[in-house]
Design a protein around this motif. Structure first.
Motif, short mmCIF file in Angstrom:
data_model
loop_
_atom_site.label_atom_id
_atom_site.label_comp_id
_atom_site.label_asym_id
_atom_site.label_seq_id
_atom_site.Cartn_x
_atom_site.Cartn_y
_atom_site.Cartn_z
N VAL A 539 53.35 46.30 41.28
CA VAL A 539 53.18 44.83 40.53
C VAL A 539 53.07 44.24 39.35
O VAL A 539 52.11 45.23 38.52
CB VAL A 539 52.56 43.79 41.69
CG1 VAL A 539 52.55 44.01 43.22
CG2 VAL A 539 51.09 44.10 41.30
N SER A 540 53.51 42.81 38.76
CA SER A 540 53.36 42.63 38.04
C SER A 540 51.80 41.54 37.59
O SER A 540 51.70 41.68 38.60
CB SER A 540 54.10 41.44 37.47
OG SER A 540 54.77 40.67 38.28
N LYS A 542 51.53 38.92 37.25
CA LYS A 542 50.54 37.89 37.84
C LYS A 542 50.98 37.60 39.21
O LYS A 542 50.30 36.99 39.87
CB LYS A 542 52.35 36.72 37.08
CG LYS A 542 51.92 35.21 37.55
CD LYS A 542 53.69 35.04 37.88
CE LYS A 542 53.52 33.06 38.34
NZ LYS A 542 54.70 32.51 37.77
N THR A 543 51.73 38.58 39.86
CA THR A 543 51.43 38.64 41.04
C THR A 543 50.29 39.85 41.63
O THR A 543 49.63 38.87 42.52
CB THR A 543 52.54 40.21 41.77
OG1 THR A 543 54.17 38.93 41.58
CG2 THR A 543 52.87 40.26 43.38
N THR A 546 48.15 36.67 41.78
CA THR A 546 48.06 36.30 43.56
C THR A 546 47.54 37.40 44.50
O THR A 546 46.42 36.99 45.50
CB THR A 546 48.96 35.98 43.91
OG1 THR A 546 49.75 35.02 42.60
CG2 THR A 546 50.08 35.09 44.97
N LEU A 547 47.44 38.49 44.38
CA LEU A 547 47.22 39.45 45.49
C LEU A 547 45.56 39.29 45.16
O LEU A 547 45.04 39.11 46.39
CB LEU A 547 47.86 40.64 45.14
CG LEU A 547 48.85 40.88 45.48
CD1 LEU A 547 48.94 42.05 45.15
CD2 LEU A 547 49.38 40.21 46.90
#
Length: 936
Positions: A539-540, A542-543, A546-547
């Motif tokens: 994932v990036s 930013k993701t 969030t995770l």
């Protein structure tokens, strides 16, 4: 011709050299030539009758140790060739060049004296040719403006002479030492080297080149990461260069220091495929052999460190095959030069001296043409040291001179020669030309990729630090994800089973709603595994950030839901089992749900405050560099992503403290109820085991996860396995026994362990709550150990009941009746009191019997007045009526309140159920004496 001030001691030792000097116009003192006379014009073209005097200043001594004198002697054959060719071509008709040589001996005082003697005693010299020694040349060049003399040097390379404000009349055909810097810049750009270091000997010549190089590289996107200098011992500077990770080293030092530098480089392992040395290329052939004895390293070590270095110097002769201004190619000229000098000394400056004579001739020719076109009355022979006009004409004419010579394109820019720079590389103990740089065209040419680097590719300009994310292995993630999916499928199956059989007594008695919460918490915990395995490789950034928040919330809520439900059920078992007073107490599922909801509310408060005040962010932890496993010239810097915030320790401390207290309390409850085995509460023991597993595994998992935070694969594997193990073992312990029991014996949980109900037993009221049945069965389990004793007492009570009834039926209200009772049944009444004391001493296991006995004590059995009390129970039994009334009250209570606990009467019956052996009178007890155990 004026004789030179001093005759060299060995001037006549070499006849060939003496003849050459005489031909060039040098005369030893005392030979008797008149001052100012010129040599004969023998051999000159008939129309070349007017000499043009040129002052030649250079060291000419015959000392073999004097390197500068060797330069002067080595260029004389080239000078003679150029003058002969100019005469033959009648380039300056009716003039011819008359070069008068003066020996400077590379001494400032002697050189300056030779210059002034030539001015005073010689003819009017139109120009000065020569200048080898930097100090002598700079002194003379600084005074040229006052004499209107233009000087052309062929060997003075010192950068100081490039200052046109100080030396406006100075020119040179040889490139300056600074001329190599643009070539070095071009080479650095060619191999994309953008980071270099310099190592300079503390000598003005080298320092000036280094300073100019700094200016050249400035603004060219090339960083000089370290600048080191030394006087005698370069090893300290070499160590500093290595410490600063300098891979491309630009050196400026002489041959003697070069040997020391490469010895230090060998000791520091600064050679080979990872390093590139660029040093001056003007060293003599086999230069290291002269200085190897002064160093402390072996010859093979020195050669190993030298292998591959690149030397930069001006090109002595052009490699092109074009014809020069003389009509000869550079190769043809070289043959003529070698033939001319014979066994004499050679010099690498001979080509520049040759081109220098042609520059003077072309300058004078241009000046003649200019005078012929502008002022036909003035001739070049009219020049004198005070004629500034002709001096300016000569200056401008030389600055505009341009032609192709044996050293390449001859062109001046502010008096500096724009020449050709060559690159050589030390390959297998010899220097090989690998390229050249044309300053006029600003073009670098590498000869057929002849540069040999010791690696597969050119060295890197620095240690290439390749950041490599320590990511979770895809096979590992796939395997754990597959196990997680299997666990979620299992949890879904248990959920379906629990919902489908929720009305079954087996499931209903184990609180199906709480079971659903356990399943839900387990599935949330399973789901968090997928999120823990997603890192920057999936994932990036930013993701991933969030995770960080999402997976924390999911795991926290899932843990609280599952563990809270188990905690609540364990607490209910503990409350039922440890309630000594046995007060009427109802613990329904709604209360347990409230407990779980309270735990979740605390979690939400903590998580919301955490997210608002100090949210989790993506941070990157960098580790020490590691060598490339593939052997490439790069270093690997492992990086690892973390979910952290400013006050991470505080927030984790809060969560761990809260969860830890709940876990400890849960483990305490599980320990207290470890021996409970209740058929109705068929999962109490398994829930205790689950609490143990969750507690122990969470402690181990948290500790190991913290210790392996720098190993993402190990950390993820441990965390995932702990979650899978805890969730799976909990679900299996809670639901597998139910599944097995429901498949094999659905009614096992509702049957009594020792006594079977009769076929006429009434069905249990459907409205009786699970908690009511649970208490009934809990009491049964605790009294199993006393059944044998209680059964004996029950039989004795039954016999006593029959005897007393017969006595009551037979006796009348006579004095004999009282006497009979006193004599024959006093012991029986004491037995009843003993039964009361026995039941009261069993820690309140049957609080209902205790309450009835307390309300109707045996002390009141003989009294008709409730307010009357007597210390002697015998005094209360005065009449058969009293006896009959008391017995009819107490005996049914004993039958219906106490006997169910030992298997005689089922407390779940709507009406008193007695054994067939009970008396008919006991079967008709008023409803007020019925007993319902409502439980906890």
């Amino acid at each position: 011709m004026h004789p030179s001030p001093r005759r060299p001691a060995a001037a006549t030792s070499n006849p060939a050299m003496l003849l050459l000097l005489l031909c060039l116009g040098w005369a030893p003192p005392g030979w008797g030539w008149p001052r100012g006379s010129s040599r004969g014009a023998a051999g000159l073209p008939p129309n070349a009758t007017t000499p043009i005097s040129i002052m030649g200043l250079m060291p000419l001594s015959q000392s073999e140790e004097d390197q500068k004198s060797r330069i002067g002697r080595g260029v004389l054959p080239a000078v003679q060739l150029a003058m002969d060719q100019i005469r033959n071509e009648s380039l300056l008709n009716p003039y011819f060049l008359d070069l008068r040589l003066y020996d400077t001996e590379c001494d400032n005082a002697k050189g300056l004296k030779a210059f002034y003697d030539a001015i005073k005693y010689g003819p009017n010299h139109l120009m000065v040719f020569g200048g080898v020694c930097a100090t002598v040349t700079s002194i003379i060049a600084e005074s040229l403006k006052g004499w209107n003399l233009v000087q052309l040097s062929f060997a003075a390379t010192t950068p100081e002479l490039a200052d046109k404000k100080k030396y406006p009349y100075f020119f040179r055909t040889v490139p300056s030492d600074n001329a190599v810097n643009p070539a070095i810049l071009k080479l650095l750009k060619h191999y994309h080297w953008k980071r270099v270091g310099t190592l300079t000997q503390d000598v003005q010549r080298f320092s000036e080149v280094r300073n100019d190089l700094t200016g050249v590289l400035y603004g060219e996107d090339i960083e000089i990461s370290d600048t080191e200098s030394f006087s005698n011992d370069p090893c300290t500077s070499v160590k500093k260069l290595k410490g600063n990770d300098v891979r491309i080293i630009l050196g400026q030092f002489d041959e003697e220091m070069a040997v020391k530098v490469f010895c230090c480089a060998y000791d520091e392992e600064m050679y080979g495929s990872k390093y590139q040395w660029i040093i001056p290329g003007w060293y003599e052939n086999l230069w290291w052999e002269s200085w190897i004895n002064s160093s402390q390293c072996l010859s093979k070590n020195l050669l190993a460190a030298m292998e591959g270095y690149i030397g930069v110097d001006f090109e002595p002769l052009s490699s092109k095959t074009n014809k020069t201004i003389s009509g000869r190619t550079p190769q043809q000229y070289e043959k003529e030069y070698n033939a001319k000098r014979g066994d004499g000394q050679s010099s690498k400056f001979h080509g520049y001296a040759y081109d220098g004579i042609w520059v003077i001739a072309r300058t004078l020719q241009r000046a003649m043409n200019y005078l012929n076109s502008t002022n036909k009355h003035q001739k070049i022979e009219d020049f004198n040291y005070t004629n500034h006009k002709l001096g300016k004409i000569f200056l401008n004419a030389m600055n505009e001179t341009r032609f192709f010579g044996v050293t390449g394109e001859v062109v001046f820019r502010n008096g500096e020669r724009m020449g050709t720079i060559k690159f050589t590389q030390f390959q297998e103990q010899k220097e090989v030309k690998v390229g050249e740089y044309n300053a006029v065209d600003d073009k670098l040419v590498i000869i057929n990729n002849s540069i040999r680097f010791q690696g597969l590719e050119p060295p890197k300009d620095k240690t290439i630090i390749q950041e490599e994310l320590r990511k979770i292995s895809l096979p590992l993630y796939s395997i754990l994800s597959a196990l997680t999916i299997l666990g979620m499928i299992m949890a879904s199956a248990f959920l379906f089973f629990n919902i489908k059989n929720r009305n079954q007594k087996l499931i209903k008695m184990s609180s199906p709603y709480m079971n659903n919460l356990i399943i839900l918490g387990g599935m949330l915990s399973y789901a968090s595994i997928f999120l823990f395995g997603l890192d920057g490789s999936f994932v990036s950034e930013k993701t991933f950030e969030t995770l960080c928040t999402v997976r924390t919330w999911i795991l926290t809520v899932g843990y609280t839901t599952a563990f809270g439900a188990m905690f609540a059920k364990t607490w209910r078992v503990h409350a039922i089992f440890k309630n000594v007073k046995m007060k009427k107490k109802i613990i329904k599922d709604q209360k347990l749900l409230g407990i779980v909801g309270g735990m979740l509310l605390i979690d939400l408060c903590i998580l919301i405050c955490w997210q608002v005040v100090d949210p989790l962010r993506r941070t990157v932890e960098k580790y020490n560099m590691e060598p490339d496993p593939a052997g490439r010239d790069i270093s690997i810097r492992p990086i690892l992503e973390h979910c952290e915030n400013t006050h991470m320790t505080i927030w984790l401390g809060i969560v761990y403290a809260y969860k830890g207290l709940l876990m400890l309390f849960g483990c305490f409850l599980a320990w207290e109820t470890r021996n409970v085995s209740i058929p109705a509460l068929n999962d109490s023991k398994y829930i205790g085991m689950s609490v143990y597993n969750v507690g122990i595994m969470c402690i181990i998992g948290a500790a190991v996860s913290f210790l392996t935070r720098d190993q993402p694969n190990v950390q993820f594997c441990i965390v995932a396995l702990v979650i899978i193990f805890c969730s799976t073992i909990t679900l299996c312990l809670v639901f597998v026994p139910k599944l097995i029991t429901l498949r094999t014996n659905p009614d096992a949980a509702t049957q009594n362990r020792r006594f079977q109900f009769t076929q006429n037993q009434k069905k249990e009221d459907s409205k009786t709550s699970t908690s009511v049945t649970s208490v009934n069965q809990a009491s049964t389990s605790r009294l199993e150990g006393l059944q044998s004793e209680n059964h004996r007492l029950r039989m004795k009570i039954t016999e006593l009941d029959k005897d007393l009834e017969e006595v009551t039926m037979q006796l009348q209200d006579t004095p004999e009746k009282t006497t009979y009772i006193k004599q024959n049944h006093y012991q029986d009444l004491n037995d009843i009191l003993s039964i009361r004391n026995f039941t009261d001493s069993k820690d309140g296991e049957k609080a209902i019997l205790k309450n009835h006995l307390d309300q109707n004590p045996p002390a009141q059995w003989g009294s008709s007045d409730p307010s009357r009390t007597s210390k002697d129970p015998i005094e209360d039994i005065n009449s058969p009526e009293h006896i009959q009334r008391r017995l009819s009250l107490q005996l049914p209570i004993l039958h219906h309140a106490y006997l169910p606990s030992i298997g005689g009467v089922d407390a779940s019956c709507a009406s008193p159920c007695v054994s067939p052996s009970a008396s008919p009178r006991h079967r008709h007890v008023p409803p007020s004496f019925r007993v319902m155990v409502s439980g906890l």
